[in-house]
Design an enzyme around this catalytic site. Structure first.
Site, PDB file in Angstrom:
ATOM      1  N   ASN A 199       2.273  -8.008   6.386  1.00  0.00           N
ATOM      2  CA  ASN A 199       2.557  -6.810   7.165  1.00  0.00           C
ATOM      3  C   ASN A 199       3.277  -7.105   8.472  1.00  0.00           C
ATOM      4  OD1 ASN A 199       1.356  -4.043   6.139  1.00  0.00           O
ATOM      5  ND2 ASN A 199       0.060  -5.667   5.372  1.00  0.00           N
ATOM      6  N   GLU A 227       0.819  -1.221   0.000  1.00  0.00           N
ATOM      7  CA  GLU A 227       0.000   0.000   0.000  1.00  0.00           C
ATOM      8  C   GLU A 227       0.849   1.265   0.000  1.00  0.00           C
ATOM      9  OE1 GLU A 227      -3.849   2.063   2.196  1.00  0.00           O
ATOM     10  OE2 GLU A 227      -3.367  -0.039   2.569  1.00  0.00           O
TER      11      GLU A 227
END
Length: 302
Positions: A130, A96
């Site tokens: 993540n 992202e």
């Protein structure tokens, strides 16, 4: 150079394939799926939506601008990963920051690995991806572990295998979620470390947790000093920690008298510490370029 050009041309060819309604790939068994799934494809940025399962909630504006500058000069070095939603529609699985920075630069397309995944698989991929990052704060990591438990029904043992971490490490992160929300916010803002948090989680009463937290900030306590303070509390040798008497003695009256006025004027949680000799410092946190500019205007009048 010719090899790189050939690879880019292949990416453009696959992109055209995805835009052909007669080749709408939805599963790995569809025609031409083997040409697309797992390959790097140049996708239109506007065809990609952000992942609602993204565990990261804080994006440092300055770091994002630096990444945007790098992309402007060098391009995207590492492709993002997306999953196919519908015809010419995709959703981010990971990357992202690269995606956001590319939009800041004004790129029209972005290289991406394409996956076919359902919502649960997408959530698991995003969370595991993540957790491996180095720049997540301890609370973000803890929340990611908790979501893997709650939404993917992974046991700590299975999770240990998936993310390559010891089970004890995962347990230590999860225990941080027992801290008072104010302390969790302090960890996310960088006012105290995971070591401080691990010490505080051994304090049962939230009132005492907050009392020690205030002392960590005002007296700049190390992790070791915090552990000693927690031990003293549990042994019953420190009385009511939350009264913070030692901090009050060390902080001059001219500081305590005006702390609230400074915080109210700046509208942020200001960290002020001072010794009895009158020396000290003021730490003013900010979380975005806009907030920094707002604080600058309040402090300088410009």
């Amino acid at each position: 150079m010719a090899k790189a050009t050939k690879k880019q041309a292949l990416g453009r060819g696959l992109s055209a394939l995805l835009k052909d309604p007669e080749n709408d790939i939805q599963t790995v068994s569809d025609k031409n799926a083997d040409k697309v799934i797992g390959n790097v494809v140049e996708l239109d940025i506007e065809s990609i939506e952000v992942n609602p399962f993204q565990p990261r909630s804080n994006f440092n504006d300055e770091a994002l601008q630096e990444l945007a500058s790098s992309i402007r000069e060098l391009g995207i070095i590492q492709p993002i990963t997306v999953r196919k939603l519908d015809f010419n529609k995709f959703q981010l699985v990971s990357g992202e920051r690269r995606f956001r920075a590319s939009k800041l630069v004004g790129l029209q397309t972005i290289p991406a690995y394409i996956r076919i995944a359902n919502d649960q698989e997408s959530l698991e991929m995003a969370l595991v991806e993540n957790i491996q990052r180095q720049d997540l704060d301890p609370i973000e990591i803890a929340l990611s572990y908790q979501r893997l438990i709650d939404e993917i029904q992974l046991t700590q043992e299975k999770m240990s295998e998936r993310v390559g971490k010891k089970r004890s490490t995962i347990t230590n992160y999860l225990r941080l979620l027992k801290l008072d929300p104010i302390i969790q916010t302090g960890m996310r803002d960088g006012f105290l470390s995971m070591g401080h948090g691990r010490a505080l989680v051994n304090v049962e009463k939230k009132k005492d947790q907050l009392g020690i937290y205030e002392r960590i900030l005002s007296e700049k306590l190390s992790v070791r000093e915090t552990e000693q303070l927690v031990k003293a509390l549990r042994d019953g040798t420190k009385g009511d920690i939350a009264t913070n008497k030692s901090a009050e003695k060390q902080t001059p009256g001219f500081v305590t008298k005006h702390i609230d006025a400074i915080k109210k004027h700046l509208a942020v949680k200001v960290d002020i510490s001072a010794s009895s000799a009158g020396k000290g410092k003021i730490v003013i946190p900010f979380h975005s370029k806009e907030e920094f500019q707002r604080l600058k205007k309040l402090l300088t009048g410009e």
